[in-house]
Motif scaffolding. Structure first.
Motif, PDB file in Angstrom:
ATOM      1  N   LEU A   1      -3.117  10.062   1.130  1.00  0.00           N
ATOM      2  CA  LEU A   1      -3.054  10.105   2.594  1.00  0.00           C
ATOM      3  C   LEU A   1      -2.775   8.716   3.143  1.00  0.00           C
ATOM      4  O   LEU A   1      -3.558   7.785   2.935  1.00  0.00           O
ATOM      5  N   ASP A   2      -1.652   8.583   3.852  1.00  0.00           N
ATOM      6  CA  ASP A   2      -1.277   7.286   4.416  1.00  0.00           C
ATOM      7  C   ASP A   2      -1.690   7.239   5.888  1.00  0.00           C
ATOM      8  O   ASP A   2      -1.112   7.928   6.722  1.00  0.00           O
ATOM      9  N   GLU A   3      -2.715   6.467   6.189  1.00  0.00           N
ATOM     10  CA  GLU A   3      -3.234   6.288   7.549  1.00  0.00           C
ATOM     11  C   GLU A   3      -3.486   7.612   8.279  1.00  0.00           C
ATOM     12  O   GLU A   3      -2.907   7.861   9.337  1.00  0.00           O
ATOM     13  N   PRO A   4      -4.383   8.438   7.735  1.00  0.00           N
ATOM     14  CA  PRO A   4      -4.584   9.776   8.314  1.00  0.00           C
ATOM     15  C   PRO A   4      -5.210   9.784   9.706  1.00  0.00           C
ATOM     16  O   PRO A   4      -5.065  10.777  10.412  1.00  0.00           O
TER      17      PRO A   4
ATOM     18  N   PHE B   1       2.504  11.791   4.640  1.00  0.00           N
ATOM     19  CA  PHE B   1       3.148  10.573   5.123  1.00  0.00           C
ATOM     20  C   PHE B   1       2.533  10.116   6.444  1.00  0.00           C
ATOM     21  O   PHE B   1       1.715  10.817   7.025  1.00  0.00           O
ATOM     22  N   GLN B   2       2.964   8.943   6.912  1.00  0.00           N
ATOM     23  CA  GLN B   2       2.357   8.378   8.120  1.00  0.00           C
ATOM     24  C   GLN B   2       2.630   9.221   9.367  1.00  0.00           C
ATOM     25  O   GLN B   2       1.764   9.379  10.209  1.00  0.00           O
ATOM     26  N   THR B   3       3.843   9.754   9.480  1.00  0.00           N
ATOM     27  CA  THR B   3       4.150  10.556  10.669  1.00  0.00           C
ATOM     28  C   THR B   3       4.067  12.045  10.328  1.00  0.00           C
ATOM     29  O   THR B   3       4.579  12.467   9.293  1.00  0.00           O
TER      30      THR B   3
ATOM     31  N   LYS C   1       0.822  -1.209   0.000  1.00  0.00           N
ATOM     32  CA  LYS C   1       0.000   0.000   0.000  1.00  0.00           C
ATOM     33  C   LYS C   1       0.864   1.271   0.000  1.00  0.00           C
ATOM     34  O   LYS C   1       0.668   2.160  -0.834  1.00  0.00           O
ATOM     35  N   THR C   2       1.786   1.344   0.950  1.00  0.00           N
ATOM     36  CA  THR C   2       2.646   2.530   1.022  1.00  0.00           C
ATOM     37  C   THR C   2       3.519   2.637  -0.232  1.00  0.00           C
ATOM     38  O   THR C   2       3.735   3.723  -0.764  1.00  0.00           O
ATOM     39  N   THR C   3       3.987   1.500  -0.713  1.00  0.00           N
ATOM     40  CA  THR C   3       4.803   1.494  -1.935  1.00  0.00           C
ATOM     41  C   THR C   3       4.022   2.063  -3.119  1.00  0.00           C
ATOM     42  O   THR C   3       4.580   2.810  -3.933  1.00  0.00           O
TER      43      THR C   3
HETATM   44 MG    MG Z   1       2.190   1.116   4.920  1.00  0.00          MG
END
Ligand code: MG
Ligand code: ADP
Length: 250
Positions: A175-178, A91-93, A49-51
């Motif tokens: 949006l990665d894991e907002p 990004f996630q953070t 997913k992130t890739t």
């Molecule tokens: Mg991921």
């Protein structure tokens, strides 16, 4: 030369593959996003997913395939050009400037073309201030404009980061894991924010919280081992035995 594109889709990912030392993190994936769509990507850890987002925003280079964003082939473009073309990535953070105020964080991300007069005049420009206030209202931070970002709650920082993207006026947000680490109330407000955002743009969201996915998704894509396992409405994928077996059943 620009590649012709189908106006029904903002993004057309076709036959995309990325291989890391022979391991295919994304494996011959095709994936489409329509205007005003909130496309949610789910799947087990390591599914790719992130890739996928890394490939779209130019952080990772594709081994094969095409990423067509409104006729521009993103897989050939540099990361900064992709941002300029209208793709914003969260990004996630959170990565806001903690020592700057909410206002200053938004101001820094205001598109560069408006800064030719220098920062002093720039700051005073009423249209810039109006735009910052408009974005702050959307991200629930109107009452925090003069607060240092470091003092915001985790959820408010996540909203600010979405605001930093919105002020650049992208057509596609990634949006990665907002809502990771957010309270239930904050998740609800984030769902409202997303439905407001897609009235004017498209969004791809990676998410694990199925309740949240149900609230926001216009379409759900399930990735597994870099491939598309299932796709459709939340109802459709939730009842797909393949999805239950590799993901939702656990
Ligand atoms: Mg991921
Ligand atoms: P997800 O976000 O779905 O949890 P990722 O996209 O982060 O999964 O990772 C998919 C797979 O690709 C994982 O096995 C991960 O270890 C691998 N991977 C991701 N990026 C790299 C990289 N730069 N080099 C090598 N392997 C990578």
């Amino acid at each position: 030369m620009a590649t012709p594109y189908n106006k029904n889709f903002v993004l057309m990912v076709e036959d995309l593959t990325v291989s890391f030392d022979g391991f295919k993190a994304i494996d011959n994936l095709s994936f489409y996003v329509k205007p005003n769509e909130c496309s949610v990507v789910i799947g087990p850890n390591g599914a790719g997913k992130t890739t996928l987002l890394d490939l779209i925003c130019g952080r990772t280079r594709a081994t094969a395939g095409v990423i067509n964003f409104k006729g521009q082939e993103l897989q050939k473009m540099r990361e900064d050009k992709i941002v300029h073309a209208g793709v914003g990535r969260k990004f996630q953070t959170p990565s806001v400037y903690e020592d700057l105020t909410v206002f200053e964080n938004l101001e820094l991300n205001f598109p560069r073309g408006h800064r030719i007069l220098g920062s002093l005049f720039f700051r005073r420009a009423p249209d810039v201030r109006a735009r910052i206030e408009e974005i702050a209202a959307k991200i629930f931070l109107s009452d925090h404009l003069d607060e240092r970002a470091g003092f915001l709650s985790h959820g408010q920082k996540q909203w600010l980061e979405i605001g930093l993207l919105l002020i650049q006026d992208p057509e596609l947000l990634l949006l990665d894991e907002p809502v990771a680490g957010m309270s239930v109330a904050e998740r609800k407000k984030t769902a409202e924010l997303l439905s407001d955002i897609i009235s004017q743009r498209s969004v791809i969201v990676i998410e694990h919280d199925m309740g949240f996915v149900k609230d926001i998704a216009t379409r759900v894509t399930v990735l597994h081992q870099g491939r598309k396992l299932s796709e459709g409405s939340m109802d459709h994928v939730q009842n797909d035995p393949k999805v239950i077996e590799v993901y939702l059943g656990h």
